[in-house]
Motif scaffolding. Structure first.
Motif, PDB file in Angstrom:
ATOM      1  N   GLY A   1       4.540  16.968   8.380  1.00  0.00           N
ATOM      2  CA  GLY A   1       3.656  16.431   9.400  1.00  0.00           C
ATOM      3  C   GLY A   1       4.390  16.172  10.704  1.00  0.00           C
ATOM      4  O   GLY A   1       5.321  15.368  10.744  1.00  0.00           O
ATOM      5  N   PRO A   2       4.003  16.805  11.807  1.00  0.00           N
ATOM      6  CA  PRO A   2       4.665  16.586  13.092  1.00  0.00           C
ATOM      7  C   PRO A   2       4.361  15.205  13.656  1.00  0.00           C
ATOM      8  O   PRO A   2       3.212  14.766  13.644  1.00  0.00           O
ATOM      9  N   SER A   3       5.392  14.514  14.121  1.00  0.00           N
ATOM     10  CA  SER A   3       5.226  13.198  14.745  1.00  0.00           C
ATOM     11  C   SER A   3       4.522  12.211  13.831  1.00  0.00           C
ATOM     12  O   SER A   3       3.776  11.358  14.293  1.00  0.00           O
TER      13      SER A   3
ATOM     14  N   LEU B   1       0.852  -1.189   0.000  1.00  0.00           N
ATOM     15  CA  LEU B   1       0.000   0.000   0.000  1.00  0.00           C
ATOM     16  C   LEU B   1       0.887   1.238   0.000  1.00  0.00           C
ATOM     17  O   LEU B   1       2.020   1.203   0.488  1.00  0.00           O
ATOM     18  N   THR B   2       0.346   2.344  -0.501  1.00  0.00           N
ATOM     19  CA  THR B   2       0.991   3.644  -0.376  1.00  0.00           C
ATOM     20  C   THR B   2       0.207   4.477   0.624  1.00  0.00           C
ATOM     21  O   THR B   2      -1.013   4.671   0.460  1.00  0.00           O
ATOM     22  N   LEU B   3       0.884   4.932   1.667  1.00  0.00           N
ATOM     23  CA  LEU B   3       0.256   5.666   2.765  1.00  0.00           C
ATOM     24  C   LEU B   3       0.764   7.102   2.744  1.00  0.00           C
ATOM     25  O   LEU B   3       1.978   7.330   2.760  1.00  0.00           O
ATOM     26  N   LYS B   4      -0.157   8.064   2.734  1.00  0.00           N
ATOM     27  CA  LYS B   4       0.219   9.467   2.577  1.00  0.00           C
ATOM     28  C   LYS B   4      -0.409  10.323   3.675  1.00  0.00           C
ATOM     29  O   LYS B   4      -1.536  10.090   4.093  1.00  0.00           O
ATOM     30  N   ARG B   5       0.322  11.338   4.085  1.00  0.00           N
ATOM     31  CA  ARG B   5      -0.185  12.433   4.910  1.00  0.00           C
ATOM     32  C   ARG B   5      -0.942  11.956   6.154  1.00  0.00           C
ATOM     33  O   ARG B   5      -2.059  12.400   6.424  1.00  0.00           O
ATOM     34  N   SER B   6      -0.336  11.059   6.902  1.00  0.00           N
ATOM     35  CA  SER B   6      -0.965  10.617   8.143  1.00  0.00           C
ATOM     36  C   SER B   6      -1.077  11.783   9.119  1.00  0.00           C
ATOM     37  O   SER B   6      -0.160  12.602   9.234  1.00  0.00           O
ATOM     38  N   GLY B   7      -2.172  11.855   9.857  1.00  0.00           N
ATOM     39  CA  GLY B   7      -2.347  12.921  10.829  1.00  0.00           C
ATOM     40  C   GLY B   7      -1.402  12.813  12.006  1.00  0.00           C
ATOM     41  O   GLY B   7      -1.036  13.825  12.621  1.00  0.00           O
ATOM     42  N   PHE B   8      -1.001  11.585  12.336  1.00  0.00           N
ATOM     43  CA  PHE B   8      -0.086  11.309  13.453  1.00  0.00           C
ATOM     44  C   PHE B   8       0.728  10.100  13.016  1.00  0.00           C
ATOM     45  O   PHE B   8       1.047   9.956  11.845  1.00  0.00           O
ATOM     46  N   TRP B   9       1.101   9.200  13.909  1.00  0.00           N
ATOM     47  CA  TRP B   9       1.879   8.034  13.505  1.00  0.00           C
ATOM     48  C   TRP B   9       1.178   7.301  12.365  1.00  0.00           C
ATOM     49  O   TRP B   9      -0.045   7.204  12.322  1.00  0.00           O
ATOM     50  N   THR B  10       1.992   6.734  11.466  1.00  0.00           N
ATOM     51  CA  THR B  10       1.418   6.103  10.286  1.00  0.00           C
ATOM     52  C   THR B  10       1.033   4.654  10.556  1.00  0.00           C
ATOM     53  O   THR B  10      -0.110   4.257  10.346  1.00  0.00           O
TER      54      THR B  10
END
Length: 296
Positions: free
Chosen positions: A236-238, A203-212
């Motif tokens: 993105g912080p943290s 999968l490609t994971l983008k722009r997580s709000g916090f840890w991915t």
């Protein structure tokens, strides 16, 4: 939550990074035990669209996707998938015996409203607390696969902006920079907690709000072929890439990670809360193998 875990961290590192090539693995018997095993998924297929999901990039699909997952569970397991499109959703919860398939041509878009991520008992940055669910959750689960070649976009900038504003305008002037990570609640992207025999792949994971990706209090899990891109449209912080937290026999391989904090790391209990967990007793080994992990 009551825990009985003491972590002994044993790391076998054979990573390929921007800095250099992989080392060879030394011979260690426990290496043969890492990763998921014996996952069997029934052949039944459930399409989220048949339960009302609409891939128009606007419609909120949390209830429809969860209905497909629940129906799959009630049928004894199988594949939950999509025919294609852009599906906005809040937190969904994957049951035992399910392959949650996000195929090429499908993107899950994380809700930008924190209320769409219900609070659960979990661990964040080494402290057990109530915190929002992740976008995709495997809780007390087993025999689960998540993959398919598609994309998940956490659309985390709204959470990043909230964090930076809180830190700059309030917490740093008061000398409280360290606590803003706890007080500014944000959604993780994928949480595997209290689970075993789970595969997260392709999968490609983008722009997580916090840890991915967080794997916590779990064992025999595999993270394979994941691309993480968390510096799109800002920093993105943290937004850690892959966090292995008090877990055993975890395999991470063939991943390509670019984020604004730890690309991959081991975590355990923090300070007094970590000591509280350790004090409760029994010992498990935290074992991790990293193979072909690219860090930008």
């Amino acid at each position: 939550m009551t825990r009985k875990i003491f972590t002994i961290t044993v790391v076998l590192l054979a990573a390929v990074t921007a800095a250099g090539a992989a080392d060879n693995f030394p011979e260690m018997d426990w290496v043969k035990e890492v990763g998921a095993r014996d996952i069997h998924i029934p052949a039944a297929v459930f399409h989220a669209e048949d339960f009302g999901a609409v891939g128009d990039g606007t419609t909120m699909n949390t209830a429809a996707i969860q209905a497909a997952l629940d129906a799959c569970r009630d049928a004894g397991g199988g594949v939950v998938t999509f025919r294609g499109g852009r599906f906005v959703t809040g937190s969904v919860y994957i049951h035992d015996g399910i392959y949650f398939n996000i195929p090429q041509g499908t993107t899950l878009l994380g809700s930008e409203n924190l209320a769409d991520y219900p609070d659960i008992d979990t661990r964040v940055a080494g402290v057990e607390m109530v915190w929002p669910s992740a976008l995709i959750n495997v809780l007390d689960g087993s025999n689960v696969r998540i993959g398919g070649g598609g994309d998940i976009d956490g659309r985390g900038k709204v959470f990043w902006d909230s964090y930076w504003s809180m830190r700059r305008d309030d917490y740093e002037p008061r000398g409280l920079r360290w606590i803003v990570d706890y007080d500014c609640k944000r959604a993780r992207m994928i949480l595997i907690q209290d689970s075993e025999n789970v595969v997260l792949e392709n999968l490609t994971l983008k722009r997580s709000g916090f840890w991915t990706v967080q794997v916590v209090y779990s064992k025999n899990c595999t993270v394979d072929g994941i691309v993480i891109r968390n510096n799109i449209g800002g920093h993105g912080p943290s937004t850690d890439g892959i966090d292995i937290d008090s877990s055993s026999y975890i395999l991470v391989q063939n991943c390509d990670i670019d984020c604004n904090d730890d690309d991959y790391c081991l975590k355990a209990g923090r300070d007094a809360d970590g000591l509280r967990v350790v004090h409760e007793g029994e010992t498990v080994t935290c074992s991790l193998v990293l193979r072909q992990v690219y860090s930008h």
